[in-house]
Scaffold this motif. Structure first.
Motif, PDB file in Angstrom:
ATOM      1  N   ARG A   1      -3.682 -47.037  40.429  1.00 26.08           N
ATOM      2  CA  ARG A   1      -5.113 -47.021  40.143  1.00 26.08           C
ATOM      3  C   ARG A   1      -5.710 -48.433  40.223  1.00 26.08           C
ATOM      4  O   ARG A   1      -5.170 -49.389  39.672  1.00 26.08           O
ATOM      5  CB  ARG A   1      -5.367 -46.453  38.746  1.00 26.08           C
ATOM      6  N   GLN A   2      -6.830 -48.533  40.911  1.00 23.76           N
ATOM      7  CA  GLN A   2      -7.549 -49.799  41.018  1.00 23.76           C
ATOM      8  C   GLN A   2      -8.617 -49.857  39.939  1.00 23.76           C
ATOM      9  O   GLN A   2      -9.540 -49.035  39.915  1.00 23.76           O
ATOM     10  CB  GLN A   2      -8.183 -49.920  42.401  1.00 23.76           C
ATOM     11  N   ARG A   3      -8.489 -50.842  39.048  1.00 24.42           N
ATOM     12  CA  ARG A   3      -9.450 -50.979  37.946  1.00 24.42           C
ATOM     13  C   ARG A   3      -9.973 -52.405  37.894  1.00 24.42           C
ATOM     14  O   ARG A   3      -9.200 -53.355  37.975  1.00 24.42           O
ATOM     15  CB  ARG A   3      -8.794 -50.650  36.602  1.00 24.42           C
ATOM     16  N   ASP A   4     -11.269 -52.558  37.684  1.00 22.93           N
ATOM     17  CA  ASP A   4     -11.853 -53.891  37.581  1.00 22.93           C
ATOM     18  C   ASP A   4     -11.384 -54.626  36.334  1.00 22.93           C
ATOM     19  O   ASP A   4     -11.413 -55.852  36.281  1.00 22.93           O
ATOM     20  CB  ASP A   4     -13.385 -53.806  37.560  1.00 22.93           C
ATOM     21  N   THR A   5     -10.917 -53.881  35.326  1.00 28.63           N
ATOM     22  CA  THR A   5     -10.496 -54.507  34.072  1.00 28.63           C
ATOM     23  C   THR A   5      -8.998 -54.772  34.025  1.00 28.63           C
ATOM     24  O   THR A   5      -8.485 -55.227  33.017  1.00 28.63           O
ATOM     25  CB  THR A   5     -10.868 -53.605  32.879  1.00 28.63           C
ATOM     26  N   SER A   6      -8.284 -54.483  35.111  1.00 26.12           N
ATOM     27  CA  SER A   6      -6.842 -54.686  35.097  1.00 26.12           C
ATOM     28  C   SER A   6      -6.506 -56.169  35.119  1.00 26.12           C
ATOM     29  O   SER A   6      -7.323 -57.019  35.459  1.00 26.12           O
ATOM     30  CB  SER A   6      -6.196 -53.998  36.300  1.00 26.12           C
ATOM     31  N   ILE A   7      -5.254 -56.482  34.746  1.00 25.81           N
ATOM     32  CA  ILE A   7      -4.813 -57.868  34.701  1.00 25.81           C
ATOM     33  C   ILE A   7      -4.977 -58.534  36.057  1.00 25.81           C
ATOM     34  O   ILE A   7      -5.376 -59.689  36.164  1.00 25.81           O
ATOM     35  CB  ILE A   7      -3.342 -57.943  34.232  1.00 25.81           C
ATOM     36  N   THR A   8      -4.670 -57.805  37.131  1.00 25.82           N
ATOM     37  CA  THR A   8      -4.724 -58.412  38.465  1.00 25.82           C
ATOM     38  C   THR A   8      -6.137 -58.758  38.881  1.00 25.82           C
ATOM     39  O   THR A   8      -6.339 -59.519  39.819  1.00 25.82           O
ATOM     40  CB  THR A   8      -4.106 -57.468  39.506  1.00 25.82           C
ATOM     41  N   LYS A   9      -7.164 -58.197  38.201  1.00 26.79           N
ATOM     42  CA  LYS A   9      -8.546 -58.500  38.539  1.00 26.79           C
ATOM     43  C   LYS A   9      -9.165 -59.525  37.574  1.00 26.79           C
ATOM     44  O   LYS A   9     -10.307 -59.920  37.740  1.00 26.79           O
ATOM     45  CB  LYS A   9      -9.376 -57.211  38.507  1.00 26.79           C
ATOM     46  N   ASN A  10      -8.430 -59.938  36.554  1.00 25.09           N
ATOM     47  CA  ASN A  10      -8.964 -60.853  35.559  1.00 25.09           C
ATOM     48  C   ASN A  10      -9.234 -62.218  36.176  1.00 25.09           C
ATOM     49  O   ASN A  10      -8.471 -62.707  36.992  1.00 25.09           O
ATOM     50  CB  ASN A  10      -7.985 -60.979  34.392  1.00 25.09           C
ATOM     51  N   ARG A  11     -10.319 -62.859  35.761  1.00 23.70           N
ATOM     52  CA  ARG A  11     -10.701 -64.150  36.323  1.00 23.70           C
ATOM     53  C   ARG A  11     -10.643 -65.275  35.290  1.00 23.70           C
ATOM     54  O   ARG A  11     -11.371 -66.266  35.406  1.00 23.70           O
ATOM     55  CB  ARG A  11     -12.109 -64.048  36.906  1.00 23.70           C
ATOM     56  N   ASP A  12      -9.817 -65.158  34.271  1.00 22.29           N
ATOM     57  CA  ASP A  12      -9.590 -66.240  33.323  1.00 22.29           C
ATOM     58  C   ASP A  12      -8.648 -67.240  33.987  1.00 22.29           C
ATOM     59  O   ASP A  12      -7.455 -66.980  34.128  1.00 22.29           O
ATOM     60  CB  ASP A  12      -8.979 -65.680  32.037  1.00 22.29           C
ATOM     61  N   HIS A  13      -9.166 -68.386  34.401  1.00 18.00           N
ATOM     62  CA  HIS A  13      -8.381 -69.318  35.201  1.00 18.00           C
ATOM     63  C   HIS A  13      -7.166 -69.854  34.456  1.00 18.00           C
ATOM     64  O   HIS A  13      -6.116 -70.095  35.066  1.00 18.00           O
ATOM     65  CB  HIS A  13      -9.271 -70.467  35.678  1.00 18.00           C
TER      66      HIS A  13
END
Length: 350
Positions: free
Chosen positions: A206-218
């Motif tokens: 499943r592709q989720r915007d809230t998943s770890i792989t989508k996180n943008r915390d540098h």
């Protein structure tokens, strides 16, 4: 009856998806498998869903712990699993109804040091399922002993491991760290004697915007450097780095300079973590620009790498944002055929 398979399913605040995941795992008409749920400190209704399923299905067990992250939850699952063969499933994903039939076929040929790899499909928010490219198209089988380090998907999910595999190879998943799959991928492939592939997409990701792989915390994205460094040292300690130096280096290029750095640059080309990650790569792999596998890269990735090497981060940001905008428009219009032609194909599994 002896338990043949253990599905290890960590969960944390996934009440929206957990039932669909469990429905796919309880559907198999057999009793030689277990579903080991690891409640990693959920604070939503996930625990109640797990308890409901456990009451209805005897093959489900529940282990509860304070939050230790996905890696820590998987380690707990490995410590408690009773099956001979291990399958990791993320709680927001699900599996195909034929998965265990294929698992029987694969494990019938496997030894403790072997791994079976299922293909997968992407499930997008609008319900569209897009299969990944077949392994026959992405892995040069005649060079598999080296290609496995960069062509096999890094995730622990969609694979079958013997229950002794991780302990035998001294592999422990890191706790409370981002990209924990990447942190052990090279170690796993080094320990794998034989790989058995299934082209059918039996694991639905499943592709989720809230998943770890989508996180943008540098700061958290910078965990990738630690993951690469630990694996580099693992190869050095085991005396195998010189043998696989080019593969380890290429893996690092893919997952730092071509996966994480472009995401950071899209947000902020002046991010201190962009500079730190690029500096790490140049320090650890000073001649990475000469890596022979760079010829495998697409024109897009070669351009990205060139701009990153020349520190033209603002120019790269403009290119990335332009492509992102086009992709968003195509998604809204439902033009998935164009997206498939437009998007980077899975030759590098990124």
């Amino acid at each position: 009856m002896k338990i043949k398979y253990s599905f290890i399913v960590p969960f944390y605040n996934v009440e929206k998806y957990l039932a669909e995941c469990l429905d796919s795992l309880v559907q198999f008409p057999r009793d030689d498998y277990e579903i080991l749920l690891i409640n990693d400190g959920s604070r939503d209704g996930s625990r109640e869903i797990a308890l409901d399923y456990m009451e209805r299905y005897k093959q489900i067990r529940l282990v509860e712990q304070e939050n230790r992250g996905l890696g820590g939850a998987r380690n707990t699952g490995l410590a408690n699993a009773k099956g001979e063969w291990i399958l990791f499933v993320d709680s927001d994903d699900y599996v195909d109804k034929t998965l265990l039939t294929e698992a029987d076929r694969q494990t019938g040929m496997m030894q403790e040091d072997d791994i079976a790899v299922f293909n997968f499909a992407y499930l997008y928010p609008n319900g569209r399922i897009v299969p990944e490219l077949s392994f026959a198209q992405t892995i040069p089988m005649e060079q598999l002993q080296r290609a496995k380090f960069y062509s096999v998907p890094v995730t622990c999910c969609g694979k079958i491991f013997h229950r002794n595999f991780f302990a035998k190879n001294e592999i422990v998943l890191p706790e409370k760290r981002y990209y924990e799959d990447v942190a052990v991928s090279l170690k796993v492939m080094l320990g794998a004697k034989n790989l058995y592939f299934t082209d059918a997409p039996l694991y639905i990701y499943r592709q989720r915007d809230t998943s770890i792989t989508k996180n943008r915390d540098h700061k958290k994205m910078y965990d990738m450097v630690r993951n690469i460094e630990e694996q580099y040292r693992y190869f050095v300690t085991r005396g195998t780095y010189e043998q696989y130096k080019e593969e380890v280096e290429y893996f690092a290029i893919l997952h730092t300079l071509l996966e994480i750095v472009p995401r950071m640059i899209e947000d902020d080309p002046k991010s201190v973590y962009v500079r730190k990650m690029c500096a790490y790569m140049k320090r650890r792999f000073p001649d990475y620009e000469k890596n022979p596998y760079l010829d495998k890269l697409s024109r897009r990735n070669r351009l990205y790498l060139k701009l990153i090497g020349e520190r033209k981060y603002t120019a790269l940001q403009m290119i990335i944002r332009g492509k992102t905008g086009l992709r968003n428009v195509l998604e809204k219009l439902g033009l998935f055929g164009l997206i498939q032609n437009y998007k980077e194909k899975a030759v590098n599994r990124l």
